[in-house]
Design an enzyme around this catalytic site. Sequence first.
Site, PDB file in Angstrom:
ATOM      1  N   CYS A 147      -2.042  11.603  -3.530  1.00 25.22           N
ATOM      2  CA  CYS A 147      -1.857  12.415  -2.346  1.00 25.22           C
ATOM      3  C   CYS A 147      -2.971  13.450  -2.295  1.00 25.22           C
ATOM      4  CB  CYS A 147      -0.512  13.124  -2.301  1.00 25.22           C
ATOM      5  SG  CYS A 147       0.885  12.005  -2.428  1.00 25.22           S
ATOM      6  N   ARG A 180      -7.395   9.432  -1.760  1.00 21.69           N
ATOM      7  CA  ARG A 180      -6.255   9.737  -2.614  1.00 21.69           C
ATOM      8  C   ARG A 180      -4.973   9.068  -2.114  1.00 21.69           C
ATOM      9  NH1 ARG A 180      -7.668  14.277  -5.828  1.00 21.69           N
ATOM     10  NH2 ARG A 180      -5.475  14.627  -6.279  1.00 21.69           N
ATOM     11  N   TRP A 189       0.331   9.099  -0.753  1.00 27.50           N
ATOM     12  CA  TRP A 189       0.440   7.811  -1.423  1.00 27.50           C
ATOM     13  C   TRP A 189       1.867   7.760  -1.936  1.00 27.50           C
ATOM     14  CZ3 TRP A 189       1.377   5.970  -6.444  1.00 27.50           C
ATOM     15  CH2 TRP A 189       1.083   4.609  -6.636  1.00 27.50           C
ATOM     16  N   ASN A 222       1.673  17.210  -4.300  1.00 26.69           N
ATOM     17  CA  ASN A 222       1.023  16.092  -4.977  1.00 26.69           C
ATOM     18  C   ASN A 222       1.641  16.000  -6.360  1.00 26.69           C
ATOM     19  OD1 ASN A 222      -0.737  14.137  -5.935  1.00 26.69           O
ATOM     20  ND2 ASN A 222      -2.291  15.636  -6.532  1.00 26.69           N
ATOM     21  N   GLY A 223       2.138  14.826  -6.722  1.00 25.21           N
ATOM     22  CA  GLY A 223       2.723  14.668  -8.054  1.00 25.21           C
ATOM     23  C   GLY A 223       4.098  14.039  -7.966  1.00 25.21           C
ATOM     24  N   GLU A 268     -11.869  -8.453 -14.672  1.00 21.64           N
ATOM     25  CA  GLU A 268     -12.340  -7.649 -13.540  1.00 21.64           C
ATOM     26  C   GLU A 268     -12.401  -8.506 -12.268  1.00 21.64           C
ATOM     27  OE1 GLU A 268     -12.662  -4.766 -12.619  1.00 21.64           O
ATOM     28  OE2 GLU A 268     -14.137  -4.746 -11.018  1.00 21.64           O
ATOM     29  N   LYS A 298     -10.327  -7.831  -8.868  1.00 23.62           N
ATOM     30  CA  LYS A 298     -11.019  -7.662  -7.592  1.00 23.62           C
ATOM     31  C   LYS A 298     -10.402  -8.579  -6.541  1.00 23.62           C
ATOM     32  CE  LYS A 298     -12.760  -4.895  -7.833  1.00 23.62           C
ATOM     33  NZ  LYS A 298     -13.052  -3.733  -8.608  1.00 23.62           N
ATOM     34  N   GLU A 356      -6.799  -7.309  -5.618  1.00 23.43           N
ATOM     35  CA  GLU A 356      -6.622  -6.034  -4.915  1.00 23.43           C
ATOM     36  C   GLU A 356      -7.133  -6.054  -3.482  1.00 23.43           C
ATOM     37  OE1 GLU A 356      -8.408  -2.542  -6.683  1.00 23.43           O
ATOM     38  OE2 GLU A 356     -10.250  -3.593  -7.153  1.00 23.43           O
ATOM     39  N   HIS A 398      -2.584 -22.957 -24.916  1.00 21.94           N
ATOM     40  CA  HIS A 398      -1.339 -22.424 -25.476  1.00 21.94           C
ATOM     41  C   HIS A 398      -0.281 -22.166 -24.399  1.00 21.94           C
ATOM     42  CE1 HIS A 398      -3.063 -22.184 -29.429  1.00 21.94           C
ATOM     43  NE2 HIS A 398      -4.080 -21.483 -28.977  1.00 21.94           N
ATOM     44  N   LYS A 448      -7.859   5.330  -4.033  1.00 25.60           N
ATOM     45  CA  LYS A 448      -9.070   5.344  -4.861  1.00 25.60           C
ATOM     46  C   LYS A 448      -8.843   6.154  -6.128  1.00 25.60           C
ATOM     47  CE  LYS A 448     -13.538   4.523  -5.313  1.00 25.60           C
ATOM     48  NZ  LYS A 448     -13.820   3.146  -5.724  1.00 25.60           N
TER      49      LYS A 448
HETATM   50  O1  M6R Z   1     -11.210   6.548 -11.268  1.00 22.51           O
HETATM   51  P1  M6R Z   1     -10.901   5.587 -12.403  1.00 22.51           P
HETATM   52  O2  M6R Z   1     -12.057   4.780 -12.825  1.00 22.51           O
HETATM   53  O3  M6R Z   1     -10.258   6.302 -13.556  1.00 22.51           O
HETATM   54  O4  M6R Z   1      -9.820   4.615 -11.782  1.00 22.51           O
HETATM   55  C1  M6R Z   1      -9.207   3.630 -12.544  1.00 22.51           C
HETATM   56  C2  M6R Z   1      -8.549   2.596 -11.670  1.00 22.51           C
HETATM   57  O5  M6R Z   1      -7.563   3.171 -10.871  1.00 22.51           O
HETATM   58  C3  M6R Z   1      -9.566   1.889 -10.758  1.00 22.51           C
HETATM   59  O6  M6R Z   1     -10.597   1.337 -11.493  1.00 22.51           O
HETATM   60  C4  M6R Z   1      -8.873   0.785  -9.945  1.00 22.51           C
HETATM   61  O7  M6R Z   1      -8.451  -0.237 -10.789  1.00 22.51           O
HETATM   62  C5  M6R Z   1      -9.785   0.263  -8.837  1.00 22.51           C
HETATM   63  N1  M6R Z   1      -9.019   0.037  -7.660  1.00 22.51           N
HETATM   64  C6  M6R Z   1     -10.488  -0.990  -9.173  1.00 22.51           C
HETATM   65  O8  M6R Z   1     -11.217  -1.529  -8.139  1.00 22.51           O
END
Ligand code: M6R
Length: 635
Positions: free
Chosen positions: A2, A27, A76, A102-103, A507, A511, A514, A530, A630
Amino acid sequence: MCGIVAYTGKSLCRNLVLGGLARLEYRGYDSAGFVCIDQKHGQFSFDKEAGGSSPIERLTDKIHFDGTAGMAHTRWATHGMVDIKNAHPHFNCNKTIAVVHNGIIEGHEALREQILARGHQVVSTTDSELAAHLFNDEVEQHKDLKSAVIAFVSQIRGAFAFVFLLVEHPGTLIVIRHRSSIVIGIGNDEAFVASDFIAFADRTNRVVFMPDDTFAFVHHDTVEIYDFLGRPIPYSIQTLDQSYVEIDKGVFEHFMLKEIYEQKRAINRTIGFCKMLGNQSSEVFPHGNDQWAAPLDFNDSIWRQLGLSVEQVVGLRHINLVSAGTSWHAASIAQFFFEMICKIPTRVFLASEFRYMPFFPEQDSVYIVVSQSGETADTLEALRLINSHNVPTIAITNVASSSIVREAGGFLPMQAGPEISVASTKVFSTQLATLYWLANRIALERGLITTEEMYNAEEQLCVAAEVLESTIEMYKFRIIQDLAPKYMHYSHFIFLGRHISYPFALEASLKLKEISYIFAQCYPAGELKHGPIALIDEHTPVVIFSVLDDLLYRKLLSNAYEVKARNGHLVVFAFEGQDELISMADTAFVIPPVTPLLGPLAMTGLMQFFIYHITRQLGMPIDKPRNLAKSVTVE
Ligand code: M6R
């Protein structure tokens, strides 16, 4: 998560607050709201928007009222659905107190029952609204605001940054902080409060980072800060050497695509920057975007910057990396850098797990926390835990003003520049470049490599950056015209990697999930037999990421045969010369060879570009995928 922005001063606040809120969209963007005091009628004016891809934009378009004290919030969702009633600000029953939060409030169910039992009307299903009712009762029971805040705080558990606005105290922002960052901006006869200083960076660069477990009364010309027992806390105003620069997509359709294409330059900038820091070269390289780059003293030695002595570096016996999400994937790849280049045993921890595991402080160890935002709650809390044991900590982040940078013992800034798209691209590659450089620099200090080899490592990073970009160009039209339209129709993918390509496959799978919402599962290739091999069929592409190691390549080849023997659909990211693997694939991406440890970096651009275009074909909101933010500032 947030985002909060609040204002008190002599100007009208609507544009200032909503403009700042737009910069905090990273955020969270589930809903947005704005409130200001209508002094003429002695009441609040407010409005909210929820859902869709741009609630802040819609809110900004529809709000026409204004005032000299106000606040806004981008949400959020944690507790309660994404809808208007759950959007902030929240109010007490007679709408004389507004709150943004926020929190997370822990134990909110019991609190809700208490509040309902006292006759309050709770209209939302959030934990945040409860704060407005609770604070209402404390304000009624105490003759002064300070006592009311102290009584309020004693009843709240969890992590929080609150800003309260009261109709009866129109020029005062009441700010409360516990384990959730918040910053006060001191302007010219005006003051701001925000989750991140970029919200008001166009107006002032004079800031007060509120210490943890404090509350503040912020007026247009004064700030008072107290601890939770009500004792005044002295504070200093810092002048940040940073400014906000509006970022746009330029000619690109999405920020993600722009950021994919920025990687080569970002890596080169990183190498140049690290070189200067490592005192190996007097060449001057361009700084990253000012807003994000660190104010560094280039005469300082690299180790002083990282908070270590040369003796500590030479005597290091353990390296630990702590991070989340994409940063954790970068750290997991970097484990190979530190173990193979520096010969130092290295462990990689998921920050969200680390905090709840036994902690064994070791002599001669260092913890490197890796985070794009520098605000990830899991990572920040892990850092705090490590700091409490007096073990050296280093932050590698992209945001120089972040909480993680402020709290770590040392700091190595990435030079990615602002990354706007929620899906991390250029930060991932810059993290790899930074960590690879650091591993080599440690090896140099320990006498494991020569200066010549150090220069060569830097050169190899430039080569990998070149390959990262040139391979996109090689496959661009095929991906756009044939491959993305074909692969968008698959609903499941399996990703396989081995050794250093396993965290890279993780990764890739993150990607895809998400941004496209296509289900993808990743395994270490050797684990296929396995169990996961039961999933292989012609409807589930298996994507294998190769490595530049002959023995491991042969092992991956066997895994590819296992897939084909079961009529699986095979996609490979292979290196030139790996003809057997390439020839058995249904689709092969062939990458020029680089130094083996930089194989994942070289593949990064093509992998991201492929996934970007699958998602584009599906018409998903690439830069702002559903449910994500983000910066993840809640645990
Ligand atoms: O700001 P940070 O690198 O600590 O964030 C970690 C994750 O939240 C961030 O990498 C997230 O997985 C992204 N959406 C990946 O694309």
